[in-house]
Design a protein around this motif. Sequence first.
Motif, PDB file in Angstrom:
ATOM      1  N   LEU A 122       0.950  -1.149  -0.021  1.00  0.00           N
ATOM      2  CA  LEU A 122      -0.216   0.004  -0.094  1.00  0.00           C
ATOM      3  C   LEU A 122       0.943   1.174   0.044  1.00  0.00           C
ATOM      4  O   LEU A 122       0.511   2.226  -0.728  1.00  0.00           O
ATOM      5  CB  LEU A 122      -1.073   0.055   1.123  1.00  0.00           C
ATOM      6  N   PHE A 123       1.854   1.242   0.851  1.00  0.00           N
ATOM      7  CA  PHE A 123       2.875   2.423   0.839  1.00  0.00           C
ATOM      8  C   PHE A 123       3.449   2.857  -0.600  1.00  0.00           C
ATOM      9  O   PHE A 123       3.637   4.024  -0.863  1.00  0.00           O
ATOM     10  CB  PHE A 123       3.821   2.249   1.948  1.00  0.00           C
ATOM     11  N   ILE A 124       3.882   1.765  -1.232  1.00  0.00           N
ATOM     12  CA  ILE A 124       4.410   1.885  -2.502  1.00  0.00           C
ATOM     13  C   ILE A 124       3.859   2.424  -3.292  1.00  0.00           C
ATOM     14  O   ILE A 124       3.986   3.466  -4.184  1.00  0.00           O
ATOM     15  CB  ILE A 124       5.059   0.647  -3.237  1.00  0.00           C
ATOM     16  N   GLY A 125       2.357   2.215  -3.350  1.00  0.00           N
ATOM     17  CA  GLY A 125       1.206   2.903  -4.151  1.00  0.00           C
ATOM     18  C   GLY A 125       1.292   4.343  -3.809  1.00  0.00           C
ATOM     19  O   GLY A 125       0.797   5.372  -4.519  1.00  0.00           O
ATOM     20  N   ASN A 126       1.280   4.627  -2.441  1.00  0.00           N
ATOM     21  CA  ASN A 126       0.951   6.025  -2.294  1.00  0.00           C
ATOM     22  C   ASN A 126       2.430   6.922  -1.895  1.00  0.00           C
ATOM     23  O   ASN A 126       2.196   7.808  -1.603  1.00  0.00           O
ATOM     24  CB  ASN A 126       0.453   5.819  -0.583  1.00  0.00           C
ATOM     25  N   GLU A 166      15.753  -3.008   2.180  1.00  0.00           N
ATOM     26  CA  GLU A 166      15.201  -3.363   1.002  1.00  0.00           C
ATOM     27  C   GLU A 166      14.211  -2.061   0.170  1.00  0.00           C
ATOM     28  O   GLU A 166      14.354  -2.076  -1.067  1.00  0.00           O
ATOM     29  CB  GLU A 166      14.053  -4.409   1.381  1.00  0.00           C
ATOM     30  N   VAL A 167      13.589  -1.457   1.054  1.00  0.00           N
ATOM     31  CA  VAL A 167      12.785  -0.318   0.440  1.00  0.00           C
ATOM     32  C   VAL A 167      13.858   0.543  -0.580  1.00  0.00           C
ATOM     33  O   VAL A 167      13.456   1.174  -1.470  1.00  0.00           O
ATOM     34  CB  VAL A 167      12.205   0.461   1.632  1.00  0.00           C
ATOM     35  N   SER A 168      15.068   0.966   0.181  1.00  0.00           N
ATOM     36  CA  SER A 168      15.742   1.877  -0.449  1.00  0.00           C
ATOM     37  C   SER A 168      16.366   1.218  -1.711  1.00  0.00           C
ATOM     38  O   SER A 168      16.729   2.068  -2.592  1.00  0.00           O
ATOM     39  CB  SER A 168      16.959   2.341   0.430  1.00  0.00           C
ATOM     40  N   LEU A 169      16.514   0.042  -1.909  1.00  0.00           N
ATOM     41  CA  LEU A 169      16.797  -0.646  -3.017  1.00  0.00           C
ATOM     42  C   LEU A 169      15.799  -0.573  -4.140  1.00  0.00           C
ATOM     43  O   LEU A 169      16.135  -0.791  -5.386  1.00  0.00           O
ATOM     44  CB  LEU A 169      17.398  -1.871  -2.904  1.00  0.00           C
ATOM     45  N   ILE A 170      14.752  -0.756  -3.914  1.00  0.00           N
ATOM     46  CA  ILE A 170      13.603  -0.927  -4.735  1.00  0.00           C
ATOM     47  C   ILE A 170      13.257   0.557  -5.613  1.00  0.00           C
ATOM     48  O   ILE A 170      13.105   0.429  -6.682  1.00  0.00           O
ATOM     49  CB  ILE A 170      12.090  -1.354  -3.825  1.00  0.00           C
ATOM     50  N   ASP A 171      13.317   1.523  -4.647  1.00  0.00           N
ATOM     51  CA  ASP A 171      13.148   2.887  -5.265  1.00  0.00           C
ATOM     52  C   ASP A 171      13.492   3.840  -4.340  1.00  0.00           C
ATOM     53  O   ASP A 171      12.923   4.341  -3.404  1.00  0.00           O
ATOM     54  CB  ASP A 171      11.716   3.111  -5.748  1.00  0.00           C
ATOM     55  N   LYS A 172      14.725   4.548  -4.547  1.00  0.00           N
ATOM     56  CA  LYS A 172      15.187   5.671  -3.649  1.00  0.00           C
ATOM     57  C   LYS A 172      14.475   6.847  -3.449  1.00  0.00           C
ATOM     58  O   LYS A 172      14.643   7.599  -2.513  1.00  0.00           O
ATOM     59  CB  LYS A 172      16.809   6.015  -3.900  1.00  0.00           C
ATOM     60  N   SER A 173      13.365   7.102  -4.179  1.00  0.00           N
ATOM     61  CA  SER A 173      12.399   8.170  -4.263  1.00  0.00           C
ATOM     62  C   SER A 173      11.103   7.972  -3.337  1.00  0.00           C
ATOM     63  O   SER A 173      10.524   8.993  -2.941  1.00  0.00           O
ATOM     64  CB  SER A 173      11.801   8.620  -5.814  1.00  0.00           C
ATOM     65  N   LEU A 174      11.098   6.772  -3.028  1.00  0.00           N
ATOM     66  CA  LEU A 174      10.187   6.543  -2.112  1.00  0.00           C
ATOM     67  C   LEU A 174      10.264   7.015  -0.485  1.00  0.00           C
ATOM     68  O   LEU A 174      11.419   6.929   0.005  1.00  0.00           O
ATOM     69  CB  LEU A 174       9.885   4.785  -1.778  1.00  0.00           C
ATOM     70  N   ASN A 175       9.084   7.495   0.128  1.00  0.00           N
ATOM     71  CA  ASN A 175       9.423   8.187   1.415  1.00  0.00           C
ATOM     72  C   ASN A 175       8.756   7.003   2.428  1.00  0.00           C
ATOM     73  O   ASN A 175       7.905   7.483   2.799  1.00  0.00           O
ATOM     74  CB  ASN A 175       8.575   9.375   1.452  1.00  0.00           C
ATOM     75  N   ILE A 176       9.407   5.960   2.284  1.00  0.00           N
ATOM     76  CA  ILE A 176       8.909   4.844   3.152  1.00  0.00           C
ATOM     77  C   ILE A 176      10.086   4.519   4.366  1.00  0.00           C
ATOM     78  O   ILE A 176      11.377   4.397   3.778  1.00  0.00           O
ATOM     79  CB  ILE A 176       8.674   3.553   2.557  1.00  0.00           C
TER      80      ILE A 176
END
Length: 183
Positions: A122-126, A166-176
């Motif tokens: 859900l966070f990746i979508g948001n 993991e999140v930082s490797l998936i997409d550095k632009s995500l604010n997760i």
Amino acid sequence: MEKKKVLVTGASRGIGRAIAFALSGQYSLILHASKPESLESLLKELDGEHEVLCADFSEINAVKEFCSALKKMAGKSFYGVVNNAGVALDKPLMYQSLNDIDKMLNINVKAPLLISKTALKLFIGNKEGVIINMGSCVGETGNAFQVVYSMTKASMVTMTKSIAKEVSLIDKSLNIRAVTVSP
């Protein structure tokens, strides 16, 4: 503007209840407890309107159903998870029953893992979100008569660190973000 939603597991008492009070004015909460009646007094005392989503995390199928319901309830404003629900069944390891071990693993490890998995989708979508996992100081130091509990809380620390990497490797632009708090 719609308030961001935050799930607080184990919200009916103790640290979870205090977290619900701290967040209630700023966020719309999804409050978890094993039974809805456990949250009745809390709902009356909190500011704002909040939702209830109950499940007995000691049963893994209930956790799976909880995650399915969370997906439907969360919506576009879903922003955070506080994985607070936990149980300590203190006794010497040699006397721990397999049922007690499974209960602690399901509540303290599997539930937060599956909830985090659901939340991350859900966070990746948001493009934003935060997971706060409740650890414990005994997850770092160990404690007599709390071998299983200590192990489950130590796993929260490493799970959180791994999620963040993991999140930082998936997409550095995500604010997760993912953090552990160990009272």
